[in-house]
Write a protein that holds these residues in place. Structure first.
Motif, PDB file in Angstrom:
ATOM      1  N   ALA A  75      46.345  52.663  60.282  1.00  0.00           N
ATOM      2  CA  ALA A  75      45.832  51.211  59.922  1.00  0.00           C
ATOM      3  C   ALA A  75      46.200  50.541  59.276  1.00  0.00           C
ATOM      4  CB  ALA A  75      44.335  51.791  59.907  1.00  0.00           C
ATOM      5  N   PRO A  76      45.994  49.106  59.143  1.00  0.00           N
ATOM      6  CA  PRO A  76      45.965  48.340  57.253  1.00  0.00           C
ATOM      7  C   PRO A  76      45.655  49.196  55.950  1.00  0.00           C
ATOM      8  CG  PRO A  76      44.479  47.179  58.516  1.00  0.00           C
ATOM      9  CD  PRO A  76      45.312  48.224  59.397  1.00  0.00           C
ATOM     10  N   VAL A  77      45.814  48.602  55.095  1.00  0.00           N
ATOM     11  CA  VAL A  77      46.157  49.281  53.667  1.00  0.00           C
ATOM     12  C   VAL A  77      45.855  48.219  52.883  1.00  0.00           C
ATOM     13  CG1 VAL A  77      46.309  51.741  51.975  1.00  0.00           C
ATOM     14  CG2 VAL A  77      46.539  51.505  54.317  1.00  0.00           C
ATOM     15  N   GLU A  78      44.713  48.761  52.026  1.00  0.00           N
ATOM     16  CA  GLU A  78      44.997  47.767  50.515  1.00  0.00           C
ATOM     17  C   GLU A  78      43.975  48.043  49.698  1.00  0.00           C
ATOM     18  OE1 GLU A  78      41.816  44.565  50.978  1.00  0.00           O
ATOM     19  OE2 GLU A  78      44.256  42.725  50.279  1.00  0.00           O
ATOM     20  N   LEU A  79      45.027  48.117  48.658  1.00  0.00           N
ATOM     21  CA  LEU A  79      43.956  49.136  46.999  1.00  0.00           C
ATOM     22  C   LEU A  79      44.216  47.975  46.221  1.00  0.00           C
ATOM     23  CD1 LEU A  79      45.812  51.536  49.239  1.00  0.00           C
ATOM     24  CD2 LEU A  79      45.982  52.267  46.453  1.00  0.00           C
ATOM     25  N   LYS A  80      43.084  47.857  45.895  1.00  0.00           N
ATOM     26  CA  LYS A  80      42.716  46.609  44.959  1.00  0.00           C
ATOM     27  C   LYS A  80      43.019  47.325  43.303  1.00  0.00           C
ATOM     28  CE  LYS A  80      39.327  44.234  47.841  1.00  0.00           C
ATOM     29  NZ  LYS A  80      39.526  44.718  48.906  1.00  0.00           N
ATOM     30  N   CYS A  81      43.197  45.848  42.244  1.00  0.00           N
ATOM     31  CA  CYS A  81      43.423  45.984  41.356  1.00  0.00           C
ATOM     32  C   CYS A  81      43.107  44.875  40.916  1.00  0.00           C
ATOM     33  CB  CYS A  81      44.545  46.025  41.161  1.00  0.00           C
ATOM     34  SG  CYS A  81      45.390  45.836  39.536  1.00  0.00           S
ATOM     35  N   ASN A  82      42.727  44.304  39.971  1.00  0.00           N
ATOM     36  CA  ASN A  82      42.317  43.302  38.928  1.00  0.00           C
ATOM     37  C   ASN A  82      42.475  43.631  37.458  1.00  0.00           C
ATOM     38  OD1 ASN A  82      40.021  43.191  41.703  1.00  0.00           O
ATOM     39  ND2 ASN A  82      41.181  41.059  41.077  1.00  0.00           N
ATOM     40  N   TYR A  83      42.853  42.456  37.149  1.00  0.00           N
ATOM     41  CA  TYR A  83      43.360  42.407  35.427  1.00  0.00           C
ATOM     42  C   TYR A  83      42.916  41.481  35.171  1.00  0.00           C
ATOM     43  CZ  TYR A  83      46.402  38.900  36.132  1.00  0.00           C
ATOM     44  OH  TYR A  83      47.069  37.740  36.502  1.00  0.00           O
ATOM     45  N   SER A  84      42.924  42.067  33.357  1.00  0.00           N
ATOM     46  CA  SER A  84      42.587  41.210  31.949  1.00  0.00           C
ATOM     47  C   SER A  84      43.474  41.019  31.407  1.00  0.00           C
ATOM     48  CB  SER A  84      41.409  41.688  32.223  1.00  0.00           C
ATOM     49  OG  SER A  84      41.102  42.430  31.543  1.00  0.00           O
ATOM     50  N   TYR A  85      44.028  39.613  30.803  1.00  0.00           N
ATOM     51  CA  TYR A  85      45.173  40.298  30.242  1.00  0.00           C
ATOM     52  C   TYR A  85      45.365  38.242  29.547  1.00  0.00           C
ATOM     53  CZ  TYR A  85      49.739  40.746  28.098  1.00  0.00           C
ATOM     54  OH  TYR A  85      51.261  41.131  26.998  1.00  0.00           O
ATOM     55  N   SER A  86      45.735  38.353  27.879  1.00  0.00           N
ATOM     56  CA  SER A  86      45.498  37.143  27.655  1.00  0.00           C
ATOM     57  C   SER A  86      47.520  36.500  27.171  1.00  0.00           C
ATOM     58  CB  SER A  86      45.236  37.147  26.141  1.00  0.00           C
ATOM     59  OG  SER A  86      45.591  38.094  25.594  1.00  0.00           O
ATOM     60  N   GLY A  87      47.757  36.227  28.143  1.00  0.00           N
ATOM     61  CA  GLY A  87      49.020  35.711  28.523  1.00  0.00           C
ATOM     62  C   GLY A  87      49.330  36.512  29.937  1.00  0.00           C
ATOM     63  N   SER A  88      50.915  36.773  29.817  1.00  0.00           N
ATOM     64  CA  SER A  88      51.953  36.579  31.108  1.00  0.00           C
ATOM     65  C   SER A  88      52.026  38.138  30.863  1.00  0.00           C
ATOM     66  CB  SER A  88      53.176  35.518  31.689  1.00  0.00           C
ATOM     67  OG  SER A  88      52.349  33.875  31.461  1.00  0.00           O
ATOM     68  N   PRO A  89      51.348  38.755  31.839  1.00  0.00           N
ATOM     69  CA  PRO A  89      51.595  40.152  32.146  1.00  0.00           C
ATOM     70  C   PRO A  89      52.703  40.592  32.537  1.00  0.00           C
ATOM     71  CG  PRO A  89      49.975  39.871  33.057  1.00  0.00           C
ATOM     72  CD  PRO A  89      50.199  38.805  33.036  1.00  0.00           C
ATOM     73  N   GLU A  90      53.378  41.719  33.058  1.00  0.00           N
ATOM     74  CA  GLU A  90      54.171  42.212  34.114  1.00  0.00           C
ATOM     75  C   GLU A  90      53.132  43.507  35.041  1.00  0.00           C
ATOM     76  OE1 GLU A  90      58.102  42.244  31.890  1.00  0.00           O
ATOM     77  OE2 GLU A  90      58.220  42.849  33.477  1.00  0.00           O
ATOM     78  N   LEU A  91      53.024  43.227  36.352  1.00  0.00           N
ATOM     79  CA  LEU A  91      52.055  44.327  37.097  1.00  0.00           C
ATOM     80  C   LEU A  91      52.950  45.041  37.711  1.00  0.00           C
ATOM     81  CD1 LEU A  91      48.871  43.771  37.383  1.00  0.00           C
ATOM     82  CD2 LEU A  91      50.058  42.014  36.282  1.00  0.00           C
ATOM     83  N   TYR A 147      48.056  53.925  40.756  1.00  0.00           N
ATOM     84  CA  TYR A 147      47.426  53.722  39.661  1.00  0.00           C
ATOM     85  C   TYR A 147      48.346  52.010  39.948  1.00  0.00           C
ATOM     86  CZ  TYR A 147      46.386  58.358  38.569  1.00  0.00           C
ATOM     87  OH  TYR A 147      46.044  59.120  38.430  1.00  0.00           O
ATOM     88  N   CYS A 148      47.590  50.512  39.131  1.00  0.00           N
ATOM     89  CA  CYS A 148      47.934  49.871  39.104  1.00  0.00           C
ATOM     90  C   CYS A 148      47.433  49.562  37.414  1.00  0.00           C
ATOM     91  CB  CYS A 148      46.866  48.798  39.312  1.00  0.00           C
ATOM     92  SG  CYS A 148      47.475  47.075  39.226  1.00  0.00           S
ATOM     93  N   ALA A 149      49.046  49.044  36.918  1.00  0.00           N
ATOM     94  CA  ALA A 149      49.428  49.357  35.510  1.00  0.00           C
ATOM     95  C   ALA A 149      49.799  47.891  35.182  1.00  0.00           C
ATOM     96  CB  ALA A 149      50.284  50.185  34.953  1.00  0.00           C
ATOM     97  N   LEU A 150      49.641  47.405  33.761  1.00  0.00           N
ATOM     98  CA  LEU A 150      50.060  46.208  33.129  1.00  0.00           C
ATOM     99  C   LEU A 150      51.233  46.638  32.067  1.00  0.00           C
ATOM    100  CD1 LEU A 150      48.400  45.036  30.205  1.00  0.00           C
ATOM    101  CD2 LEU A 150      46.661  44.244  32.352  1.00  0.00           C
ATOM    102  N   SER A 151      51.644  45.371  31.670  1.00  0.00           N
ATOM    103  CA  SER A 151      52.639  45.128  30.470  1.00  0.00           C
ATOM    104  C   SER A 151      52.458  43.785  30.092  1.00  0.00           C
ATOM    105  CB  SER A 151      53.866  45.743  30.847  1.00  0.00           C
ATOM    106  OG  SER A 151      54.996  45.414  29.982  1.00  0.00           O
ATOM    107  N   GLY A 152      53.032  43.732  28.383  1.00  0.00           N
ATOM    108  CA  GLY A 152      52.641  42.181  28.051  1.00  0.00           C
ATOM    109  C   GLY A 152      54.281  42.488  27.972  1.00  0.00           C
ATOM    110  N   GLY A 153      55.052  43.446  28.951  1.00  0.00           N
ATOM    111  CA  GLY A 153      56.861  42.836  29.418  1.00  0.00           C
ATOM    112  C   GLY A 153      57.782  43.463  28.118  1.00  0.00           C
ATOM    113  N   GLY A 154      58.725  43.145  28.417  1.00  0.00           N
ATOM    114  CA  GLY A 154      59.754  44.338  27.811  1.00  0.00           C
ATOM    115  C   GLY A 154      59.389  45.383  27.897  1.00  0.00           C
TER     116      GLY A 154
END
Lengths: 109, 118
Positions: free
Chosen positions: A17-33, A86-93
């Motif tokens: 079957a198809p799989v979709e794991l949802k992830c939403n984020y909030s960040y002021s800028g351009s994050p890396e996901l 786990y979904c994660a974000l970073s500000g970069g670098g």
């Protein structure tokens, strides 16, 4: 403040079957996901990141800046996909990661 | 290459006691992180080092937690005195941030040190 939301603690689907794991984020800028995966009794490891735009183990994820989402998808689930994701974000670098609470994916035979 | 090494893997202590965790990052990785992962939650960044300097310790409870990376390689995270709510997995992670084998910002994690405070 930056935040990552994974609305599903547990997701159970049948093999093939198809799989979709949802992830939403909030960040002021351009994050890396990122998506990290932890298989049973193994360490946390990188699955994929949005800047690579690649498919790993059949999984893909597209960054939707308008919806601030980074959902993980796979068209045909396999039993070996069972793991914590786990979904994660970073500000970069070298910035540290902000993680969501994780989704436990179970693939039933 | 060898992965991030952590010890001890498991530790049980009584509240108000102290505990220390050790981490050896991947060789050549200048950036080192300590994360705390409480059961049912995602990892939370406690502190980040670049070589032997602290880059970010904004989420470290400094009244009881301390960390050091004196020679820019190994790191130690200490908790003194421990509280019940400190029961968690403590993850060490590292990243190569410069050099000929730069791999982008891929953070590699250790297996973690499981702490139970009773």
């Amino acid at each position: 403040a930056q935040r990552v939301t994974q609305p599903e603690k547990l997701l159970s689907v049948f093999k093939g079957a198809p799989v979709e794991l949802k992830c939403n984020y909030s960040y002021s800028g351009s994050p890396e996901l990122f998506w990290y995966v932890q298989y049973s009794r193994q360490r946390l490891q990188l699955l994929l990141r949005h800047i690579s735009r690649e498919s790993i183990k059949g999984f893909t994820a597209d960054l939707n800046k308008g919806e601030t989402s980074f959902h993980l998808k796979k068209p045909f689930a396999q039993e070996e996909d069972s793991a914590m994701y786990y979904c994660a974000l970073s500000g970069g670098g070298a910035d540290g990661l902000t993680f969501g609470k994780g989704t436990h994916l179970i693939i039933q035979p | 290459e060898a992965g991030v090494a952590q010890s001890p893997r498991y530790k049980i202590i009584e509240k108000r006691q102290s505990v220390a965790f050790w981490c050896n990052p991947i060789s050549g990785h200048a950036t080192l992180y300590w994360y705390q992962q409480i059961l049912g939650q995602g990892p939370k960044l406690l502190i980040q080092f670049q070589n032997n300097g602290v880059v970010d310790d904004s989420q470290l409870p400094k009244d009881r937690f301390s960390a050091e990376r004196l020679k820019g390689v190994d790191s130690t995270l200490k908790i003194q005195p421990a509280k019940l709510e400190d029961s968690a997995v403590y993850l060490c992670a590292s990243m190569r941030t410069y050099g000929p084998q730069y791999s982008g910002n891929t953070i590699y994690f250790g297996e973690g040190s499981w702490l139970t405070v009773v």
